[in-house]
Design a protein around this motif. Structure first.
Motif, PDB file in Angstrom:
ATOM      1  N   PHE A 155      59.233  21.337 -20.471  1.00  0.00           N
ATOM      2  CA  PHE A 155      58.961  22.299 -19.213  1.00  0.00           C
ATOM      3  C   PHE A 155      58.231  21.744 -18.266  1.00  0.00           C
ATOM      4  O   PHE A 155      58.507  22.000 -16.998  1.00  0.00           O
ATOM      5  CB  PHE A 155      57.584  23.310 -19.678  1.00  0.00           C
ATOM      6  CG  PHE A 155      58.007  24.495 -20.474  1.00  0.00           C
ATOM      7  CD1 PHE A 155      59.158  24.710 -21.283  1.00  0.00           C
ATOM      8  CD2 PHE A 155      57.390  25.451 -20.869  1.00  0.00           C
ATOM      9  CE1 PHE A 155      59.694  25.582 -22.137  1.00  0.00           C
ATOM     10  CE2 PHE A 155      57.417  26.490 -21.491  1.00  0.00           C
ATOM     11  CZ  PHE A 155      58.635  26.479 -22.358  1.00  0.00           C
ATOM     12  N   ASP A 156      57.740  20.269 -18.392  1.00  0.00           N
ATOM     13  CA  ASP A 156      57.460  19.562 -17.363  1.00  0.00           C
ATOM     14  C   ASP A 156      58.530  19.169 -16.320  1.00  0.00           C
ATOM     15  O   ASP A 156      58.177  18.821 -15.181  1.00  0.00           O
ATOM     16  CB  ASP A 156      56.643  18.105 -17.839  1.00  0.00           C
ATOM     17  CG  ASP A 156      55.422  18.355 -18.614  1.00  0.00           C
ATOM     18  OD1 ASP A 156      54.964  19.370 -18.369  1.00  0.00           O
ATOM     19  OD2 ASP A 156      55.064  17.602 -19.363  1.00  0.00           O
ATOM     20  N   ASP A 157      59.762  18.838 -16.915  1.00  0.00           N
ATOM     21  CA  ASP A 157      60.762  18.692 -16.182  1.00  0.00           C
ATOM     22  C   ASP A 157      61.463  19.909 -15.395  1.00  0.00           C
ATOM     23  O   ASP A 157      62.151  19.584 -14.341  1.00  0.00           O
ATOM     24  CB  ASP A 157      61.996  17.795 -16.903  1.00  0.00           C
ATOM     25  CG  ASP A 157      61.539  16.599 -17.546  1.00  0.00           C
ATOM     26  OD1 ASP A 157      60.642  15.941 -16.750  1.00  0.00           O
ATOM     27  OD2 ASP A 157      61.631  16.312 -18.684  1.00  0.00           O
ATOM     28  N   ILE A 158      61.472  20.970 -15.988  1.00  0.00           N
ATOM     29  CA  ILE A 158      62.480  22.170 -15.423  1.00  0.00           C
ATOM     30  C   ILE A 158      61.525  23.325 -15.105  1.00  0.00           C
ATOM     31  O   ILE A 158      62.176  24.130 -14.738  1.00  0.00           O
ATOM     32  CB  ILE A 158      63.188  22.545 -16.594  1.00  0.00           C
ATOM     33  CG1 ILE A 158      62.447  22.854 -17.946  1.00  0.00           C
ATOM     34  CG2 ILE A 158      64.231  21.382 -17.136  1.00  0.00           C
ATOM     35  CD1 ILE A 158      63.396  23.632 -19.039  1.00  0.00           C
ATOM     36  N   VAL A 159      60.290  23.345 -15.151  1.00  0.00           N
ATOM     37  CA  VAL A 159      59.342  24.405 -14.847  1.00  0.00           C
ATOM     38  C   VAL A 159      58.525  23.994 -13.614  1.00  0.00           C
ATOM     39  O   VAL A 159      57.687  22.871 -13.884  1.00  0.00           O
ATOM     40  CB  VAL A 159      58.615  25.111 -15.762  1.00  0.00           C
ATOM     41  CG1 VAL A 159      57.736  26.245 -15.388  1.00  0.00           C
ATOM     42  CG2 VAL A 159      59.698  25.685 -16.888  1.00  0.00           C
ATOM     43  N   ALA A 160      58.513  24.770 -12.442  1.00  0.00           N
ATOM     44  CA  ALA A 160      57.590  24.521 -11.285  1.00  0.00           C
ATOM     45  C   ALA A 160      56.245  24.614 -11.810  1.00  0.00           C
ATOM     46  O   ALA A 160      55.607  25.291 -12.779  1.00  0.00           O
ATOM     47  CB  ALA A 160      57.866  25.463 -10.379  1.00  0.00           C
ATOM     48  N   LEU A 161      55.247  23.797 -11.347  1.00  0.00           N
ATOM     49  CA  LEU A 161      53.853  23.429 -11.585  1.00  0.00           C
ATOM     50  C   LEU A 161      53.116  24.819 -11.480  1.00  0.00           C
ATOM     51  O   LEU A 161      52.608  25.304 -12.324  1.00  0.00           O
ATOM     52  CB  LEU A 161      53.150  22.563 -10.782  1.00  0.00           C
ATOM     53  CG  LEU A 161      51.655  22.051 -11.387  1.00  0.00           C
ATOM     54  CD1 LEU A 161      51.760  21.780 -12.688  1.00  0.00           C
ATOM     55  CD2 LEU A 161      51.375  21.109 -10.315  1.00  0.00           C
ATOM     56  N   ASP A 162      53.622  25.714 -10.449  1.00  0.00           N
ATOM     57  CA  ASP A 162      52.891  26.974  -9.949  1.00  0.00           C
ATOM     58  C   ASP A 162      53.896  28.048 -10.274  1.00  0.00           C
ATOM     59  O   ASP A 162      53.727  29.219  -9.601  1.00  0.00           O
ATOM     60  CB  ASP A 162      52.510  26.985  -8.412  1.00  0.00           C
ATOM     61  CG  ASP A 162      53.876  26.988  -7.677  1.00  0.00           C
ATOM     62  OD1 ASP A 162      55.068  26.504  -8.158  1.00  0.00           O
ATOM     63  OD2 ASP A 162      53.684  27.066  -6.518  1.00  0.00           O
ATOM     64  N   TYR A 163      54.771  28.005 -11.574  1.00  0.00           N
ATOM     65  CA  TYR A 163      55.507  29.017 -12.016  1.00  0.00           C
ATOM     66  C   TYR A 163      54.838  30.382 -11.881  1.00  0.00           C
ATOM     67  O   TYR A 163      53.590  30.493 -12.419  1.00  0.00           O
ATOM     68  CB  TYR A 163      55.752  28.658 -13.274  1.00  0.00           C
ATOM     69  CG  TYR A 163      56.631  29.307 -14.156  1.00  0.00           C
ATOM     70  CD1 TYR A 163      58.252  29.594 -13.991  1.00  0.00           C
ATOM     71  CD2 TYR A 163      56.207  30.510 -15.219  1.00  0.00           C
ATOM     72  CE1 TYR A 163      58.994  30.167 -14.802  1.00  0.00           C
ATOM     73  CE2 TYR A 163      57.131  31.446 -15.677  1.00  0.00           C
ATOM     74  CZ  TYR A 163      58.331  31.211 -15.690  1.00  0.00           C
ATOM     75  OH  TYR A 163      59.253  31.848 -16.456  1.00  0.00           O
ATOM     76  N   ASP A 164      55.630  31.376 -11.207  1.00  0.00           N
ATOM     77  CA  ASP A 164      54.852  32.506 -11.262  1.00  0.00           C
ATOM     78  C   ASP A 164      55.804  33.613 -12.109  1.00  0.00           C
ATOM     79  O   ASP A 164      56.834  34.076 -11.993  1.00  0.00           O
ATOM     80  CB  ASP A 164      55.310  33.120  -9.786  1.00  0.00           C
ATOM     81  CG  ASP A 164      54.413  34.302  -9.402  1.00  0.00           C
ATOM     82  OD1 ASP A 164      53.787  34.851 -10.364  1.00  0.00           O
ATOM     83  OD2 ASP A 164      54.768  34.826  -8.489  1.00  0.00           O
ATOM     84  N   ASP A 165      54.951  33.958 -13.226  1.00  0.00           N
ATOM     85  CA  ASP A 165      55.418  34.767 -14.068  1.00  0.00           C
ATOM     86  C   ASP A 165      55.190  36.197 -13.982  1.00  0.00           C
ATOM     87  O   ASP A 165      53.954  36.568 -13.853  1.00  0.00           O
ATOM     88  CB  ASP A 165      55.185  34.240 -15.628  1.00  0.00           C
ATOM     89  CG  ASP A 165      56.064  35.004 -16.720  1.00  0.00           C
ATOM     90  OD1 ASP A 165      56.425  36.422 -16.600  1.00  0.00           O
ATOM     91  OD2 ASP A 165      56.113  34.180 -17.783  1.00  0.00           O
ATOM     92  N   HIS A 166      55.905  37.286 -13.588  1.00  0.00           N
ATOM     93  CA  HIS A 166      55.598  38.643 -13.389  1.00  0.00           C
ATOM     94  C   HIS A 166      55.746  39.610 -14.746  1.00  0.00           C
ATOM     95  O   HIS A 166      55.431  40.796 -14.614  1.00  0.00           O
ATOM     96  CB  HIS A 166      56.703  39.174 -12.650  1.00  0.00           C
ATOM     97  CG  HIS A 166      56.756  38.446 -11.062  1.00  0.00           C
ATOM     98  ND1 HIS A 166      55.781  38.637 -10.119  1.00  0.00           N
ATOM     99  CD2 HIS A 166      57.552  37.585 -10.743  1.00  0.00           C
ATOM    100  CE1 HIS A 166      55.975  37.791  -9.178  1.00  0.00           C
ATOM    101  NE2 HIS A 166      57.136  36.992  -9.292  1.00  0.00           N
ATOM    102  N   LEU A 167      55.600  38.874 -15.964  1.00  0.00           N
ATOM    103  CA  LEU A 167      55.514  39.567 -17.086  1.00  0.00           C
ATOM    104  C   LEU A 167      53.798  40.245 -17.197  1.00  0.00           C
ATOM    105  O   LEU A 167      53.002  39.319 -16.933  1.00  0.00           O
ATOM    106  CB  LEU A 167      55.683  38.602 -18.353  1.00  0.00           C
ATOM    107  CG  LEU A 167      55.627  39.393 -19.600  1.00  0.00           C
ATOM    108  CD1 LEU A 167      56.965  40.454 -19.941  1.00  0.00           C
ATOM    109  CD2 LEU A 167      55.746  38.124 -20.585  1.00  0.00           C
ATOM    110  N   PRO A 168      53.756  41.505 -17.341  1.00  0.00           N
ATOM    111  CA  PRO A 168      52.645  41.859 -17.425  1.00  0.00           C
ATOM    112  C   PRO A 168      51.474  41.377 -18.230  1.00  0.00           C
ATOM    113  O   PRO A 168      51.609  40.969 -19.253  1.00  0.00           O
ATOM    114  CB  PRO A 168      52.507  43.572 -17.992  1.00  0.00           C
ATOM    115  CG  PRO A 168      54.135  43.879 -17.559  1.00  0.00           C
ATOM    116  CD  PRO A 168      54.686  42.482 -17.729  1.00  0.00           C
TER     117      PRO A 168
END
Length: 131
Positions: A24-37
């Protein structure tokens, strides 16, 4: 670029299934915004979410049946499969298996997953767990 975005999402799903959350450190933005309730923001929050899910379903699989990319978005039709071996949604382990459909939409920014929306059939999943 579209094929690269689809490959990124496939790599993400493979990391989830193998519980290799360091990827995840390589492929997910640090400020990942998940809209899952109920889900918070950030890469570390996402890692913890999937650690908890793997605690409940150690054999978790997310087979993809459709993957479509357009612009900076990738849509995924997948299933959520596994055996309930740990606490999940207030339920102690039942040993039952789950197989529920889900639809994901990811936004990619600068080669990383930046945003996520999901529609999952949570009612089917819970019926399967409750017998």
């Amino acid at each position: 670029m579209l094929d690269k975005n689809k490959a990124l999402v496939q790599r993400f799903f493979a990391a989830i299934e193998s519980a290799d959350f360091g990827v995840f450190d390589d492929i997910v933005a640090l400020d990942y915004d998940d809209h899952l309730p109920g889900q918070g923001r950030g890469r570390e929050t996402l890692k913890q979410y999937f650690r908890d899910l793997h605690s409940a379903f150690a054999d978790l699989k997310l087979p993809i049946s459709a993957l479509v990319a357009e612009g900076d978005k990738v849509a995924v039709l997948n299933a959520v499969r596994g055996t309930h071996h740990g606490d999940f949604a207030g339920l102690a382990a039942t040993g039952r298996t789950i197989d529920a459909p889900a639809f994901q939409l990811y936004r990619i920014e600068d080669g990383r997953l930046a945003e996520h929306w999901e529609v999952a059939d949570f009612s089917t999943l819970m019926r399967q767990l409750q017998g």
